[in-house]
Design an enzyme around this catalytic site. Sequence first.
Site, PDB file in Angstrom:
ATOM      1  N   THR A  40       0.856  -1.183   0.000  1.00 43.12           N
ATOM      2  CA  THR A  40       0.000   0.000   0.000  1.00 43.12           C
ATOM      3  C   THR A  40       0.889   1.229   0.000  1.00 43.12           C
ATOM      4  O   THR A  40       1.826   1.322   0.793  1.00 43.12           O
ATOM      5  CB  THR A  40      -0.893   0.016   1.256  1.00 43.12           C
ATOM      6  N   TYR A  76      11.745   6.198   9.937  1.00 45.48           N
ATOM      7  CA  TYR A  76      13.065   6.286   9.317  1.00 45.48           C
ATOM      8  C   TYR A  76      13.519   4.853   9.067  1.00 45.48           C
ATOM      9  O   TYR A  76      14.502   4.380   9.608  1.00 45.48           O
ATOM     10  CB  TYR A  76      14.061   7.025  10.213  1.00 45.48           C
TER      11      TYR A  76
HETATM   12  C1  FAD Z   1      11.834  13.846   2.249  1.00 48.47           C
HETATM   13  C2  FAD Z   1      11.285  13.170   3.478  1.00 48.47           C
HETATM   14  C3  FAD Z   1      11.001  13.931   4.607  1.00 48.47           C
HETATM   15  C4  FAD Z   1      10.486  13.337   5.753  1.00 48.47           C
HETATM   16  N1  FAD Z   1      10.224  14.113   6.849  1.00 48.47           N
HETATM   17  C5  FAD Z   1       9.718  13.533   7.964  1.00 48.47           C
HETATM   18  C6  FAD Z   1       9.423  14.305   9.113  1.00 48.47           C
HETATM   19  O1  FAD Z   1       9.608  15.521   9.131  1.00 48.47           O
HETATM   20  N2  FAD Z   1       8.937  13.669  10.213  1.00 48.47           N
HETATM   21  C7  FAD Z   1       8.709  12.331  10.219  1.00 48.47           C
HETATM   22  O2  FAD Z   1       8.226  11.811  11.232  1.00 48.47           O
HETATM   23  N3  FAD Z   1       8.992  11.576   9.145  1.00 48.47           N
HETATM   24  C8  FAD Z   1       9.486  12.152   8.026  1.00 48.47           C
HETATM   25  N4  FAD Z   1       9.765  11.363   6.945  1.00 48.47           N
HETATM   26  C9  FAD Z   1       9.518   9.923   7.010  1.00 48.47           C
HETATM   27  C10 FAD Z   1       8.053   9.617   6.710  1.00 48.47           C
HETATM   28  O3  FAD Z   1       7.256   9.965   7.822  1.00 48.47           O
HETATM   29  C11 FAD Z   1       7.888   8.116   6.460  1.00 48.47           C
HETATM   30  O4  FAD Z   1       8.654   7.736   5.348  1.00 48.47           O
HETATM   31  C12 FAD Z   1       6.413   7.766   6.229  1.00 48.47           C
HETATM   32  O5  FAD Z   1       6.215   6.389   6.414  1.00 48.47           O
HETATM   33  C13 FAD Z   1       5.981   8.192   4.862  1.00 48.47           C
HETATM   34  O6  FAD Z   1       4.640   7.983   4.620  1.00 48.47           O
HETATM   35  P1  FAD Z   1       4.160   7.876   3.097  1.00 48.47           P
HETATM   36  O7  FAD Z   1       2.728   7.589   3.086  1.00 48.47           O
HETATM   37  O8  FAD Z   1       4.675   9.053   2.352  1.00 48.47           O
HETATM   38  O9  FAD Z   1       5.052   6.648   2.620  1.00 48.47           O
HETATM   39  P2  FAD Z   1       4.753   5.261   1.892  1.00 48.47           P
HETATM   40  O10 FAD Z   1       6.073   4.909   1.291  1.00 48.47           O
HETATM   41  O11 FAD Z   1       3.580   5.366   0.993  1.00 48.47           O
HETATM   42  O12 FAD Z   1       4.418   4.286   3.089  1.00 48.47           O
HETATM   43  C14 FAD Z   1       5.313   3.987   4.134  1.00 48.47           C
HETATM   44  C15 FAD Z   1       4.911   2.657   4.794  1.00 48.47           C
HETATM   45  O13 FAD Z   1       3.577   2.743   5.274  1.00 48.47           O
HETATM   46  C16 FAD Z   1       2.737   1.812   4.588  1.00 48.47           C
HETATM   47  N5  FAD Z   1       1.496   2.512   4.235  1.00 48.47           N
HETATM   48  C17 FAD Z   1       1.390   3.656   3.514  1.00 48.47           C
HETATM   49  N6  FAD Z   1       0.111   4.013   3.408  1.00 48.47           N
HETATM   50  C18 FAD Z   1      -0.616   3.080   4.059  1.00 48.47           C
HETATM   51  C19 FAD Z   1      -1.999   2.907   4.278  1.00 48.47           C
HETATM   52  N7  FAD Z   1      -2.878   3.780   3.799  1.00 48.47           N
HETATM   53  N8  FAD Z   1      -2.409   1.819   4.965  1.00 48.47           N
HETATM   54  C20 FAD Z   1      -1.510   0.923   5.445  1.00 48.47           C
HETATM   55  N9  FAD Z   1      -0.182   1.051   5.271  1.00 48.47           N
HETATM   56  C21 FAD Z   1       0.264   2.120   4.581  1.00 48.47           C
HETATM   57  C22 FAD Z   1       3.505   1.439   3.343  1.00 48.47           C
HETATM   58  O14 FAD Z   1       3.093   0.169   2.838  1.00 48.47           O
HETATM   59  C23 FAD Z   1       4.924   1.463   3.856  1.00 48.47           C
HETATM   60  O15 FAD Z   1       5.181   0.306   4.600  1.00 48.47           O
HETATM   61  C24 FAD Z   1      10.278  11.948   5.778  1.00 48.47           C
HETATM   62  C25 FAD Z   1      10.574  11.184   4.651  1.00 48.47           C
HETATM   63  C26 FAD Z   1      11.085  11.780   3.517  1.00 48.47           C
HETATM   64  C27 FAD Z   1      11.424  10.933   2.317  1.00 48.47           C
END
Ligand code: FAD
Length: 546
Positions: free
Chosen positions: A106, A475
């Site tokens: 997801t 992270y």
């Molecule tokens: C440039 C950058 C800046 C960041 N800054 C911060 C910050 O300031 N503070 C902080 O705490 N973190 C930060 N992060 C880390 C970020 O919080 C995590 O990477 C977070 O998991 C990203 O969520 P996403 O939905 O974008 O990622 P995705 O890659 O879509 O998902 C991450 C994980 O969660 C699962 N997942 C996603 N959506 C769902 C859903 N709807 N239901 C079930 N599972 C799901 C995915 O399968 C995967 O295992 C940053 C990351 C990056 C790359």
Amino acid sequence: MKTPSISTLFFILFVIFSSSSAASADDHDDFLECLSEEFHNYTSISRVVYTPTNSSYSSILRFSIQNLRFTSQSTPKPLVIITPEHESHITPVIYCAKENDMQIRTRSGGHDYEGLSYASEVPFVIIDLINLSKVTVDAEQKTAWIGAGATIGSLYYRIAEKSPILGFPAGVCPTVGVGGHISGGGYGILLRKYGMAADNVIDARIVDVNGRILDRESMGEDLFWAIRGGGGASFGVILAWKVQLVDVPERVTVFTIDKTLEQNATQLIHRWQYIAHRFDPNLFIRILIRRVNSNQDGRNMTVRASFNSIFLGGIDKLLPLMQESFPELGLLREDCMEMSWIQSILYFAGFPIESREVLLNRTQPDVRYFKAKADYVQKPIPEYGFEGIWRLFYEPEAEEAEVILSPYGGRMDEISESAIPFPHRAGNLYKIQHLVYWEEEEAQNSDRYISWIRRLYSYMAPYVSRFPRAAYINYRDLDIGVNNNEGKISYERASVWGIKYFKNNFDRLVMVKTAVDPKNFFRNEQSIPPRWTKKDHQDYIRDMVL
Ligand SMILES: Cc1cc2nc3c(=O)[nH]c(=O)nc-3n(C[C@H](O)[C@H](O)[C@H](O)COP(=O)(O)OP(=O)(O)OC[C@H]3O[C@@H](n4cnc5c(N)ncnc54)[C@H](O)[C@@H]3O)c2cc1C
Ligand SMILES: *[C@@H]1O[C@H](CO)[C@@H](O)[C@H](O)[C@H]1NC(C)=O
Ligand SMILES: *[C@@H]1O[C@H](CO)[C@@H](O)[C@H](O)[C@H]1NC(C)=O
Ligand SMILES: *[C@@H]1O[C@H](CO)[C@@H](O)[C@H](O)[C@H]1NC(C)=O
Ligand SMILES: *[C@@H]1O[C@H](CO)[C@@H](O)[C@H](O)[C@H]1NC(C)=O
Ligand SMILES: *[C@@H]1O[C@H](CO)[C@@H](O)[C@H](O)[C@H]1NC(C)=O
Ligand SMILES: *[C@@H]1O[C@H](CO)[C@@H](O)[C@H](O)[C@H]1NC(C)=O
């Protein structure tokens, strides 16, 4: 018939899984056929289904990849990508993936540091929630419903649209998706005042392994607890969060003060460790550290520490507070800028503060190759400890390395370690994020950069938390341990990484997992394992064989 021994069972399991992991076009045809049967009228879903032959497949896949390490030819690709436009599109996808032994990844914002939301070694489909991204703010009730595919930037934008004195304590980078972010904890510049994003969730909607759509009441408090910091991917597909918004003043103050080693950066960082977690909760000062060029003292490299701060109040209150709390930094009125909370979001994200529309743009301006790791610090690091980091910063691989120190304390100290699965509370002075970036030309040499950051991580061992050496699931770092990729995930093996992320909450997560997804359909390299009895194994194998 004689009951087969456990080792025979494992052998059968192994055969089943090794044959099913030979990904094939057949799998995906069967999967699509299943979808069309499930949907009766396939036309209604066909426009959200992308197979590799579709000309948009690559751009849809690529769109939310936020780490170029996982854009290579050799990164395994999904058999199908589905971009649901309605909640009801998800249940059949889960059903058909189960029927065809395919895993589901997801994806919400795609920021996973190890690419787990869009890459897998076993046959898989992506459910990309980019179109379930509606944000509805109720300024009167101070709440919002947020579609899992929404970005935190769009959440901030929609809040500010309704009220200048409401905010939400989530991350800094606007393109981060709330699906992954909130399910892993989620923190940003309001952490000392209001805790983690997940601390402020009051309801949620999820599709479980049986395809049922549940809310807080129907999922029950155990599952609701687990998805607020335990990582969503182990438990189902999160559709939306309801959050409690928080009060912010009309004017906040920001500043960034840079100090190089020649300007006593080491001493200031050292001092900061003793006080930053005890500052007024309205004051947040993090430190971004990297190497820069300099021509002083005949050397051309130095280390620069940027003291990057927000104060929830005006300059007139901040100046005396800084004079009292951290006079060594020498903050002056001209270093400070007063602005609205939404402008401070733009400021921290590195955008001009005049135009907030950029918060709705899902394209991150600075997608690069990177590897990151996390640490928690519980007692101040001596100056010579930092000096060893600076030596590593002078190595060639560290040209674009960065270390970010984020203070804890305040509200974080008041919340119990077991309130949600995210356990890092009182006792932590600050968190470190170690990062190393590199460019396209160096893609062939990625291993050099990864081994540099592993060296930094080993170097840090004596100075950071131990037993466990704590980590933060958002992270994500596969170096700290991964599950075996067969059907049965070993509890012992998972607890290696699990206890680092969740401490004592790991066992409760395993308990919830066992209750809601006993056959471990929702799994990945770092998913929570269910606990299986001997009878579970036998039933599982019987189901697989029959
Ligand atoms: C440039 C950058 C800046 C960041 N800054 C911060 C910050 O300031 N503070 C902080 O705490 N973190 C930060 N992060 C880390 C970020 O919080 C995590 O990477 C977070 O998991 C990203 O969520 P996403 O939905 O974008 O990622 P995705 O890659 O879509 O998902 C991450 C994980 O969660 C699962 N997942 C996603 N959506 C769902 C859903 N709807 N239901 C079930 N599972 C799901 C995915 O399968 C995967 O295992 C940053 C990351 C990056 C790359
Ligand atoms: C199938 O769904 C499409 C789009 O929703 C609709 O236009 C079409 O009329 C439907 N066909 C049947 C046979 O119901
Ligand atoms: C690609 O898939 C989308 C969504 O299913 C569909 O609308 C489009 O027509 C397909 N394009 C091609 C070239 O097959
Ligand atoms: C789905 O999201 C994509 C990318 O943001 C967008 O181009 C498309 O218009 C969206 N579709 C719908 C129906 O909202
Ligand atoms: C650095 O610290 C030393 C000793 O505390 C002090 O004498 C010196 O003035 C400081 N330098 C700067 C640039 O602040
Ligand atoms: C330092 O100077 C040398 C020689 O001029 C140059 O090759 C090197 O790239 C410089 N290092 C940095 C970090 O600028
Ligand atoms: C969104 O941001 C990207 C990266 O900065 C930029 O290239 C693009 O033009 C922006 N899109 C819009 C509509 O502003």
